[in-house]
Enzyme design. Structure first.
Site, PDB file in Angstrom:
ATOM      1  N   ASP A   7       0.838  -1.251   0.054  1.00  0.00           N
ATOM      2  CA  ASP A   7       0.053  -0.063   0.023  1.00  0.00           C
ATOM      3  C   ASP A   7       0.750   1.284  -0.019  1.00  0.00           C
ATOM      4  O   ASP A   7       1.480   1.831   1.025  1.00  0.00           O
ATOM      5  CB  ASP A   7      -0.831  -0.057   1.356  1.00  0.00           C
ATOM      6  CG  ASP A   7      -1.889   1.094   1.111  1.00  0.00           C
ATOM      7  OD1 ASP A   7      -2.324   1.638   0.115  1.00  0.00           O
ATOM      8  OD2 ASP A   7      -2.028   1.538   2.501  1.00  0.00           O
ATOM      9  N   GLU A  68      -1.088  -1.136  -5.031  1.00  0.00           N
ATOM     10  CA  GLU A  68      -2.410  -0.417  -5.284  1.00  0.00           C
ATOM     11  C   GLU A  68      -2.169   0.510  -6.174  1.00  0.00           C
ATOM     12  O   GLU A  68      -1.300   1.478  -6.508  1.00  0.00           O
ATOM     13  CB  GLU A  68      -2.708   0.506  -3.860  1.00  0.00           C
ATOM     14  CG  GLU A  68      -4.205   0.971  -4.137  1.00  0.00           C
ATOM     15  CD  GLU A  68      -4.655   1.831  -2.846  1.00  0.00           C
ATOM     16  OE1 GLU A  68      -4.942   1.119  -1.863  1.00  0.00           O
ATOM     17  OE2 GLU A  68      -4.731   3.141  -2.942  1.00  0.00           O
ATOM     18  N   ASP A 141      -2.586   0.873   7.169  1.00  0.00           N
ATOM     19  CA  ASP A 141      -1.788   0.694   5.850  1.00  0.00           C
ATOM     20  C   ASP A 141      -1.413  -0.687   5.702  1.00  0.00           C
ATOM     21  O   ASP A 141      -0.926  -1.282   4.733  1.00  0.00           O
ATOM     22  CB  ASP A 141      -0.485   1.699   5.785  1.00  0.00           C
ATOM     23  CG  ASP A 141      -0.907   3.260   6.078  1.00  0.00           C
ATOM     24  OD1 ASP A 141      -1.130   3.941   5.237  1.00  0.00           O
ATOM     25  OD2 ASP A 141      -1.120   3.459   7.123  1.00  0.00           O
TER      26      ASP A 141
END
Lengths: 176, 176
Positions: A7, A68, A141
């Site tokens: 992430d 991501e 996260d």
């Protein structure tokens, strides 16, 4: 199948390693956060992200990296840092020949909660349940990085079947 | 003072090396473009940008790297690629301990043409004149990279004086 989920972020870059195959219980192998000081200059922060990602690749040897996919409709300042941190993660994996997949936030949420509009708490709760953890990974996260890895493991078979179908169709086209 | 200017991009990343000091004629040492195929995946493109930038750093050994500061008010798709290519350039320089400066497009235009809103042709014409070239460097990304390097050479003395003044003020503050 061992997947490192990332992430991306400059201040906090979530990282999580999950092992398993679709349809079987999944196992968390590792989770954490690569942090860089907000007052450091951009160059030093990117070098710190690179060193952090390299350590995770060295230590866990993932077969796939899921990052991501960054969109720019969000906050301008944040998005630039996110795009730059994601570039470093993608670079580190690609340099080693590890395949990189990008998944959108809504694909990840839909994969783990059934809804593309689930909130952070829901994602955290499902990651905890799916990986049979005692408590949701903190910070968010880190949980998101695990969700990315889970999403990749579950989406991969469908993607592979699709690629095989496309390849089969293409080869039939050539021989017809 | 030898500066590598980088106009970041995934499809075309302009690179130009200029040597000189403010107030003296400048010399172009090298100019070119690092290209990556638009149909390759993002990971391979970032690896190709990294290899390209590394070659320029190896070959020309610049003391400073000047990279265009990316804003996200432009086209969404382009800006992501630009941010990611700039991250790779900044990473390559910072990894070697080479100081990186970011300059905005309007700072660069103002430095070489006197106007922050000058067009590409005007920037190309001034780069050609300032570096005493026979013709404007092509493509525009290459000319922009040279303009970045010129901008850095001309702005650096002012920035250094400012930093010295701030440092002096801070040290006086501590001893007062």
């Amino acid at each position: 199948m061992r997947v490192l989920g990332v992430d991306p972020g400059l201040t906090r870059c979530g990282v999580g390693v999950v092992e398993g195959v679709a349809g079987r219980p999944l196992t968390m192998i590792g989770v954490g956060v690569v942090r860089t000081p907000a007052d450091a200059d951009l160059g030093h922060r990117l070098v710190a992200v690179e060193q952090g990602i390299e350590r995770w690749l060295d230590e866990y040897g993932p077969e796939y990296v899921a990052v991501e996919r960054v969109f720019s409709q969000h906050n301008v300042r944040t998005v630039m840092g996110t795009a730059q941190a994601s570039a470093v993660a993608i670079l580190c994996a690609s340099r080693r020949g590890i395949p990189v997949a990008l998944h959108t936030p809504s694909e990840v949420k839909a994969a783990v909660t059934g809804s593309g509009r689930a909130d952070k708490a829901q994602v955290g709760a499902m990651v905890t349940r799916l990986l049979r953890l005692a408590a949701p990974p903190k910070p968010a996260d880190a949980a998101d990085a695990l969700a990315l890895a889970i999403c990749h493991i579950w989406r991969a078979p469908a993607q592979n079947r699709l690629q095989q179908a496309v390849a089969l169709h293409a080869s039939k086209g050539r021989t017809a």
